[in-house]
Motif scaffolding. Structure first.
Motif, PDB file in Angstrom:
ATOM      1  N   GLY A 100       0.831  -1.191   0.000  1.00  0.00           N
ATOM      2  CA  GLY A 100       0.000   0.000   0.000  1.00  0.00           C
ATOM      3  C   GLY A 100       0.863   1.237   0.000  1.00  0.00           C
ATOM      4  N   LEU A 101       0.218   2.369  -0.212  1.00  0.00           N
ATOM      5  CA  LEU A 101       0.951   3.607  -0.363  1.00  0.00           C
ATOM      6  C   LEU A 101       0.230   4.728   0.364  1.00  0.00           C
ATOM      7  CD1 LEU A 101       2.561   4.679  -3.718  1.00  0.00           C
ATOM      8  CD2 LEU A 101       1.427   6.369  -2.290  1.00  0.00           C
ATOM      9  N   SER A 115      -1.114   2.822  -9.222  1.00  0.00           N
ATOM     10  CA  SER A 115      -1.199   2.344  -7.832  1.00  0.00           C
ATOM     11  C   SER A 115      -2.668   2.284  -7.430  1.00  0.00           C
ATOM     12  CB  SER A 115      -0.438   3.294  -6.893  1.00  0.00           C
ATOM     13  OG  SER A 115       0.952   3.217  -7.114  1.00  0.00           O
ATOM     14  N   ARG A 116      -3.045   1.218  -6.747  1.00  0.00           N
ATOM     15  CA  ARG A 116      -4.464   1.000  -6.438  1.00  0.00           C
ATOM     16  C   ARG A 116      -4.801   1.267  -4.978  1.00  0.00           C
ATOM     17  NH1 ARG A 116      -6.024  -4.454  -9.961  1.00  0.00           N
ATOM     18  NH2 ARG A 116      -5.474  -3.570 -12.008  1.00  0.00           N
ATOM     19  N   ARG A 117      -3.944   0.822  -4.079  1.00  0.00           N
ATOM     20  CA  ARG A 117      -4.220   1.018  -2.653  1.00  0.00           C
ATOM     21  C   ARG A 117      -3.467   2.266  -2.188  1.00  0.00           C
ATOM     22  NH1 ARG A 117      -2.884  -2.870   2.532  1.00  0.00           N
ATOM     23  NH2 ARG A 117      -4.494  -2.017   3.908  1.00  0.00           N
ATOM     24  N   VAL A 118      -4.092   3.410  -2.373  1.00  0.00           N
ATOM     25  CA  VAL A 118      -3.464   4.697  -2.090  1.00  0.00           C
ATOM     26  C   VAL A 118      -4.286   5.453  -1.055  1.00  0.00           C
ATOM     27  CG1 VAL A 118      -2.706   6.910  -3.041  1.00  0.00           C
ATOM     28  CG2 VAL A 118      -2.541   4.829  -4.439  1.00  0.00           C
ATOM     29  N   ILE A 119      -3.621   5.922  -0.012  1.00  0.00           N
ATOM     30  CA  ILE A 119      -4.255   6.823   0.948  1.00  0.00           C
ATOM     31  C   ILE A 119      -3.737   8.228   0.656  1.00  0.00           C
ATOM     32  CG2 ILE A 119      -4.485   7.470   3.383  1.00  0.00           C
ATOM     33  CD1 ILE A 119      -4.112   4.536   4.099  1.00  0.00           C
ATOM     34  N   ARG A 203      -8.859   8.711   8.235  1.00  0.00           N
ATOM     35  CA  ARG A 203      -7.780   8.566   7.253  1.00  0.00           C
ATOM     36  C   ARG A 203      -6.475   8.225   7.953  1.00  0.00           C
ATOM     37  NH1 ARG A 203      -7.518  13.656   3.534  1.00  0.00           N
ATOM     38  NH2 ARG A 203      -9.727  13.099   3.384  1.00  0.00           N
ATOM     39  N   VAL A 204      -6.226   8.869   9.085  1.00  0.00           N
ATOM     40  CA  VAL A 204      -5.018   8.586   9.855  1.00  0.00           C
ATOM     41  C   VAL A 204      -5.042   7.149  10.371  1.00  0.00           C
ATOM     42  CG1 VAL A 204      -3.694   9.184  11.911  1.00  0.00           C
ATOM     43  CG2 VAL A 204      -4.701  10.994  10.524  1.00  0.00           C
ATOM     44  N   ALA A 205      -6.204   6.723  10.870  1.00  0.00           N
ATOM     45  CA  ALA A 205      -6.335   5.359  11.393  1.00  0.00           C
ATOM     46  C   ALA A 205      -6.096   4.328  10.293  1.00  0.00           C
ATOM     47  CB  ALA A 205      -7.724   5.175  12.010  1.00  0.00           C
ATOM     48  N   GLU A 206      -6.600   4.603   9.090  1.00  0.00           N
ATOM     49  CA  GLU A 206      -6.396   3.692   7.963  1.00  0.00           C
ATOM     50  C   GLU A 206      -4.912   3.592   7.617  1.00  0.00           C
ATOM     51  OE1 GLU A 206      -7.867   3.149   3.294  1.00  0.00           O
ATOM     52  OE2 GLU A 206      -8.372   4.976   4.411  1.00  0.00           O
ATOM     53  N   ALA A 207      -4.205   4.717   7.686  1.00  0.00           N
ATOM     54  CA  ALA A 207      -2.777   4.716   7.387  1.00  0.00           C
ATOM     55  C   ALA A 207      -1.989   3.937   8.446  1.00  0.00           C
ATOM     56  CB  ALA A 207      -2.273   6.147   7.276  1.00  0.00           C
ATOM     57  N   ALA A 209      -3.102   1.505  10.208  1.00  0.00           N
ATOM     58  CA  ALA A 209      -3.399   0.092   9.987  1.00  0.00           C
ATOM     59  C   ALA A 209      -2.582  -0.471   8.833  1.00  0.00           C
ATOM     60  CB  ALA A 209      -4.898  -0.085   9.713  1.00  0.00           C
ATOM     61  N   MET A 210      -2.372   0.338   7.807  1.00  0.00           N
ATOM     62  CA  MET A 210      -1.566  -0.098   6.670  1.00  0.00           C
ATOM     63  C   MET A 210      -0.129  -0.357   7.105  1.00  0.00           C
ATOM     64  SD  MET A 210      -1.039   1.832   2.983  1.00  0.00           S
ATOM     65  CE  MET A 210      -2.743   1.626   2.440  1.00  0.00           C
ATOM     66  N   VAL A 211       0.410   0.500   7.958  1.00  0.00           N
ATOM     67  CA  VAL A 211       1.765   0.304   8.477  1.00  0.00           C
ATOM     68  C   VAL A 211       1.821  -0.938   9.364  1.00  0.00           C
ATOM     69  CG1 VAL A 211       3.606   1.304   9.898  1.00  0.00           C
ATOM     70  CG2 VAL A 211       2.304   2.770   8.338  1.00  0.00           C
ATOM     71  N   ASP A 212       0.781  -1.138  10.178  1.00  0.00           N
ATOM     72  CA  ASP A 212       0.733  -2.310  11.061  1.00  0.00           C
ATOM     73  C   ASP A 212       0.778  -3.608  10.275  1.00  0.00           C
ATOM     74  OD1 ASP A 212       0.593  -0.756  13.344  1.00  0.00           O
ATOM     75  OD2 ASP A 212      -1.602  -0.808  13.457  1.00  0.00           O
ATOM     76  N   GLU A 213       0.137  -3.632   9.119  1.00  0.00           N
ATOM     77  CA  GLU A 213       0.056  -4.852   8.310  1.00  0.00           C
ATOM     78  C   GLU A 213       1.360  -5.161   7.582  1.00  0.00           C
ATOM     79  OE1 GLU A 213      -3.085  -4.045   5.629  1.00  0.00           O
ATOM     80  OE2 GLU A 213      -4.651  -3.981   7.173  1.00  0.00           O
ATOM     81  N   ALA A 214       2.188  -4.154   7.388  1.00  0.00           N
ATOM     82  CA  ALA A 214       3.394  -4.316   6.574  1.00  0.00           C
ATOM     83  C   ALA A 214       4.580  -4.777   7.405  1.00  0.00           C
ATOM     84  CB  ALA A 214       3.731  -2.995   5.883  1.00  0.00           C
ATOM     85  N   GLY A 215       5.610  -5.233   6.702  1.00  0.00           N
ATOM     86  CA  GLY A 215       6.825  -5.652   7.374  1.00  0.00           C
ATOM     87  C   GLY A 215       7.887  -4.585   7.401  1.00  0.00           C
ATOM     88  N   ALA A 216       7.731  -3.538   6.564  1.00  0.00           N
ATOM     89  CA  ALA A 216       8.734  -2.485   6.484  1.00  0.00           C
ATOM     90  C   ALA A 216       8.097  -1.231   5.909  1.00  0.00           C
ATOM     91  CB  ALA A 216       9.914  -2.927   5.620  1.00  0.00           C
ATOM     92  N   LEU A 217       8.811  -0.107   6.094  1.00  0.00           N
ATOM     93  CA  LEU A 217       8.324   1.182   5.596  1.00  0.00           C
ATOM     94  C   LEU A 217       9.390   1.810   4.712  1.00  0.00           C
ATOM     95  CD1 LEU A 217       6.208   3.535   5.707  1.00  0.00           C
ATOM     96  CD2 LEU A 217       7.488   4.418   7.663  1.00  0.00           C
ATOM     97  N   LEU A 218       8.986   2.251   3.532  1.00  0.00           N
ATOM     98  CA  LEU A 218       9.870   2.956   2.602  1.00  0.00           C
ATOM     99  C   LEU A 218       9.364   4.380   2.448  1.00  0.00           C
ATOM    100  CD1 LEU A 218      12.045   3.204   0.349  1.00  0.00           C
ATOM    101  CD2 LEU A 218      10.314   2.300  -1.240  1.00  0.00           C
TER     102      LEU A 218
END
Length: 278
Positions: A100-101, A115-119, A203-207, A209-218
């Motif tokens: 996600g992005l 890109s499809r999953r964009v916040i 919107r902040v909560a969704e973001a 959650a996206m970070v929580d689901e991922a293994g890393a942040l770029l």
């Protein structure tokens, strides 16, 4: 400084740090500079004094001045196209590396690149919202109304300095006529988050959650000067996840990064996409 010829080496370091995903990307204005949109705080950016939310809602003269400038600036934004950095992130999402992005940009170039999953953390320049009835309409529809109200207002984009939020720096705005909401007569505002305005909590909560689901942040192309983006870096670092920052110049999150690459987004991200086979 990582230049184009070093992009492959930089991409290899980033891949080694990020692994095979899933990775969340957090982008800022620096990723769109190669599309012709200037950034806010890059090494070569001029000083900027963007209008605040309080100025916009509290003073008609400020609103008139803003809409006159935006009437010029949004046409420039409409003509921009995604660059190699945007396309690389879209390809990495399609291959499953990027899950996600989160973008601080309002230029919609990530979505246009595929890109499809964009916040859109700070909103989108191509939408307008009424502050009274909350109805959202397209900026192109408003452009038709503003043109009809101001047939003699003609400032060429080439004569104006464009800002990353579709604003333009022009002087003569005193006679510009502003359009109100077609349905309730309320004040219209671009559907973007102004300085001094909070990002909507859902919107902040969704973001998060996206970070929580991922293994890393770029992080790509952001100085992380404002908390709206930096909080996600802090969140990922607190969870012990790899944080890679790709940006020209220092950022506010450098001390939290497991890897910092000082370079341009387009060449490095394009090399990354190639390494991942996208």
């Amino acid at each position: 400084m990582v230049e184009a010829e070093d992009a492959v080496a930089a991409a290899e370091h980033i891949r080694a740090e990020l692994g095979d995903g899933p990775v969340v990307a957090l982008t800022g204005a620096g990723i769109s500079t190669d599309s012709g949109i200037p950034d806010y705080r890059g090494p070569y950016s001029p000083p900027r004094n963007p209008m605040t939310y309080q100025q916009f809602v509290g003073d008609f003269a400020f609103r008139r001045h803003y809409w006159a400038r935006n009437h010029v600036g949004w046409r420039h934004m409409e003509g921009t196209r995604p660059n190699d950095g945007h396309r690389a992130l879209a390809g990495l999402e399609q291959s499953g590396v990027v899950s996600g992005l989160i973008t601080q940009n309002v230029d919609t170039l990530h979505s246009r690149a595929g890109s499809r999953r964009v916040i859109d953390l700070h909103g989108r320049y191509d939408r307008v919202i009424c502050l009274t009835c909350r109805r959202v309409t397209s900026r192109s529809r408003l452009a038709q109304r503003l043109t009809a109200l101001n047939p003699d207002f003609d400032v060429e984009v080439s004569d104006a300095e464009i800002a990353p939020d579709a604003d333009a720096v022009i002087a003569a705005t005193a006679h510009f006529r502003v359009a109100d909401c077609e349905w309730c007569g309320g004040v219209l505002k671009p559907d973007i988050v102004y300085f001094g305005e909070n990002v909507p909590k859902p919107r902040v909560a969704e973001a998060y959650a996206m970070v929580d689901e991922a293994g890393a942040l770029l992080v790509a192309g952001s100085s992380l000067t404002v908390m709206s983006g930096l909080r996600f870096v802090r969140h990922a670092a607190k969870q012990g996840k790899p944080v890679v920052i790709l940006n020209r110049g220092e950022t506010r999150g450098d001390d939290l990064a497991t890897l910092k690459v000082d370079g341009g987004c387009s060449p490095v991200l394009a090399s990354m996409a190639s390494l991942y086979g996208t």
